[in-house]
Design a protein around this motif. Structure first.
Motif: not given
Ligand code: PRP
Ligand code: URA
Length: 206
Positions: A70-81, A122-129
């Motif tokens: 499960v990919l978890v982008p932190i809005l907004r900037a995480g969407l870019g990853m 799941a393996i959870v990946m939080i993404v944020d630049p």
């Protein structure tokens, strides 16, 4: 655990992103490409399961990924990853966490959250630049833990030592992956040397 993923391609692309003259289109493209390169390293230790398959020639015991990601982008900037990682792992499910950082207090504020089912297995990946004070990452980790997540990785492009220490102290079980560990935060909570406001540069809102 903190892992800084050093690779000439990552460094070169991050340098383009750091330049103040880099335009939105190139900023976005480099972020997308770095996220893909980081995904390769971040997934190196994924658990695998044995499977029996039939090739056109014979039956064969090989391996597939065992767990959902499960990919978890932190809005907004995480969407870019998201694209860079989901291109490599097309089966990822995508949660969304909406957070913004108050410009005065630097405290994170939540405005949205939505998760797929079975986050707990799941393996959870939080993404944020950007990992600056760490407030947003800590809040996002708190939120996915409330959903039952146990295996959590935090994937950021640029981190400040202050943010890394804050996350390590609050969530020592979470592995942190960075493309670069920068020097410090300035008096406005921006990473130095950093690359400026990632969300604004990705979406052209500066
Ligand atoms: C930025 C960045 C992180 C946060 C990092 O988001 O994308 O989410 O700040 O700062 P912290 O570690 O001090 O919490 P911002 O709040 O500017 O929102 P945006 O992505 O919508 O631009
Ligand atoms: N958020 C950003 O986008 N950039 C920083 O340097 C710090 C927080």
């Amino acid at each position: 655990m903190l892992k800084v993923l050093q690779h000439p391609l990552i460094t070169h692309k991050l340098t383009q992103m750091r330049k103040k003259e880099t335009k939105t289109k190139d900023f976005r493209q480099n972020l997308d490409e770095i996220a893909g390169l980081m995904a390769y390293e971040i997934t190196r230790d994924l658990p695998m399961k044995d499977v029996e398959i039939e090739t056109p020639i014979t039956s064969f015991t090989t391996q597939e990924m065992e767990k959902d990601i499960v990919l978890v982008p932190i809005l907004r900037a995480g969407l870019g990853m998201v694209n860079g990682i989901s291109n490599l792992i097309p089966t990822v499910k995508i949660a969304h966490i909406g957070l913004y950082r108050d410009e005065e207090t630097l405290e994170p504020h939540t405005y949205f959250e939505k998760y797929p089912k079975k986050v707990s297995d799941a393996i959870v990946m939080i993404v944020d630049p950007m990992l600056a004070t760490g407030g947003s990452a800590i809040a996002a980790i708190d939120m996915v833990k409330k959903q039952g997540a146990k295996n959590i990785r935090l994937v950021c492009l640029v981190g400040a030592p202050e943010g890394v220490h804050a996350v390590e102290e609050k969530h020592p079980d979470v592995d942190i992956y960075l493309a670069a560990l920068d020097e410090k935060l300035n008096e406005h909570g921006y990473i130095v040397p950093g690359l400026g406001d990632a969300g604004d540069r990705i979406f052209g809102t500066q």
